[in-house]
Motif scaffolding. Structure first.
Motif, PDB file in Angstrom:
ATOM      1  N   UNK A 101      -8.067 -26.793  -5.982  1.00  0.00           N
ATOM      2  CA  UNK A 101      -7.210 -25.838  -5.174  1.00  0.00           C
ATOM      3  C   UNK A 101      -6.109 -25.189  -5.289  1.00  0.00           C
ATOM      4  N   UNK A 102      -5.772 -24.989  -6.492  1.00  0.00           N
ATOM      5  CA  UNK A 102      -4.733 -24.450  -7.093  1.00  0.00           C
ATOM      6  C   UNK A 102      -5.457 -22.361  -7.239  1.00  0.00           C
ATOM      7  N   UNK A 103      -6.702 -22.859  -7.565  1.00  0.00           N
ATOM      8  CA  UNK A 103      -6.954 -21.867  -8.500  1.00  0.00           C
ATOM      9  C   UNK A 103      -8.205 -21.600  -7.106  1.00  0.00           C
ATOM     10  N   UNK A 104      -8.841 -21.866  -6.333  1.00  0.00           N
ATOM     11  CA  UNK A 104      -9.390 -21.525  -5.306  1.00  0.00           C
ATOM     12  C   UNK A 104      -8.005 -20.906  -3.784  1.00  0.00           C
ATOM     13  N   UNK A 105      -6.670 -21.115  -4.152  1.00  0.00           N
ATOM     14  CA  UNK A 105      -5.131 -20.400  -3.663  1.00  0.00           C
ATOM     15  C   UNK A 105      -5.625 -18.960  -4.079  1.00  0.00           C
ATOM     16  N   UNK A 106      -5.019 -19.400  -5.060  1.00  0.00           N
ATOM     17  CA  UNK A 106      -5.159 -17.418  -6.261  1.00  0.00           C
ATOM     18  C   UNK A 106      -6.048 -17.092  -6.636  1.00  0.00           C
ATOM     19  N   UNK A 107      -7.050 -17.376  -6.680  1.00  0.00           N
ATOM     20  CA  UNK A 107      -8.236 -16.607  -7.269  1.00  0.00           C
ATOM     21  C   UNK A 107      -8.604 -16.324  -7.976  1.00  0.00           C
TER      22      UNK A 107
END
Length: 298
Positions: A101-107
């Motif tokens: 999720x964190x990777x998705x948020x920051x990209x």
């Protein structure tokens, strides 16, 4: 230890006092072993950093980070209460999911905040050196949070939550919705941890997907260390113990790393942490043993 290193340890200790508050609610109030902390800390950092870079007001970005952390804690509690998944396993599942999720948020793995407006800007305008303004800013935040937490935990809902953590069967017999209390408490706990992550990212100038590794251990060390130094006879003392334990923990880390005769380096941080936690756990029992022996001698 230099003055800058000392104030830096105070600053970091105040930030992680927010983590200690969250851990206190989950472990001490609810008796809920929660590893979601290692995911909700970078979640708060990721949400706040992404929104700030996108031009959102830093205060609104920090509020969004708190809400995101609260949702993460609620999911963990929901899996435990509604799906009957063991609390420890539920928190591990949420923690693992939050990495993606964190990777998705920051990209991307990290987001820089250099040159961006943060919640520290009003304090920087005071004209004081930066190593004074950041501890002052976080001290104000911690003071507000500890006041709100004290008012909440001594309120009717807070007493119901404490009863649900102390004895679920008795709490249910008194008409308390223990499942709802657990979900509310876990949401508050991880919201506080996410707030710490947002503050840490804005203080350090970057958010990273791996910055949550070991945060749960730091939170536990702060709570246990605070209880060893300041016995939690009341809720207020327990909350103040979280702050004191967090600051003492960071000062001990800084002192150990700056003690040249010990030969410790940055890579020894986890070793120092483990030693401090073990010491904090053993200290209360050792004090009781000493008091018993001194009483027997009399």
């Amino acid at each position: 230890m230099s003055q800058i290193a000392f104030l830096g340890a105070i600053e970091t200790g105040l930030i992680f006092a927010l983590v200690a508050f969250g851990v206190f609610i989950s472990f001490r109030v609810l008796d809920f072993p929660d590893l979601t902390v290692d995911g909700s800390f970078p979640l708060g950092a990721a949400v706040s950093a992404t929104l700030i870079v996108s031009g959102v007001n830093p205060w609104l970005a920090t509020l969004a980070a708190i809400l995101a952390g609260g949702c993460a804690g609620w999911v963990t509690a929901w899996m435990n209460v509604r799906l009957n998944i063991l609390h420890l396993l539920a928190s591990i599942l949420t923690m693992i999911a939050l990495y993606s999720v964190n990777l998705r948020i920051m990209g991307k793995p990290n987001t820089a905040l250099l040159g961006e407006d943060t919640v520290l800007m009003p304090f920087e305008s005071l004209g004081l050196p930066y190593y004074y303004t950041t501890p002052l800013a976080f001290g104000v935040v911690v003071l507000i949070v500890v006041t709100l937490m004290y008012l909440f935990l001594t309120s009717e809902i807070g007493l119901g939550m404490r009863a649900a953590g102390a004895n679920k069967n008795m709490a249910r017999a008194q008409g308390i919705n223990t499942g709802g209390m657990i979900m509310l408490g876990m949401a508050i706990s991880n919201g506080l941890v996410a707030l710490a992550g947002a503050m840490f990212a804005q203080s350090q100038g970057a958010a990273d997907v791996t910055m949550g590794v070991g945060v749960i251990v730091i939170g536990l060390a702060s709570v246990i260390g605070g209880e060893a130094v300041l016995p939690p006879k009341t809720i207020l003392l327990a909350l103040l113990g979280c702050i004191l334990g967090s600051i003492l923990y960071r000062l001990a880390i800084a002192a150990a790393l700056n003690a040249d005769f010990l030969g410790l380096q940055a890579q020894d941080l986890n070793l120092i942490t483990a030693a401090l936690v073990a010491f904090a756990i053993v200290l209360p029992n050792a004090k009781r043993s000493v008091f018993k022996k001194s009483g027997a001698l009399k």
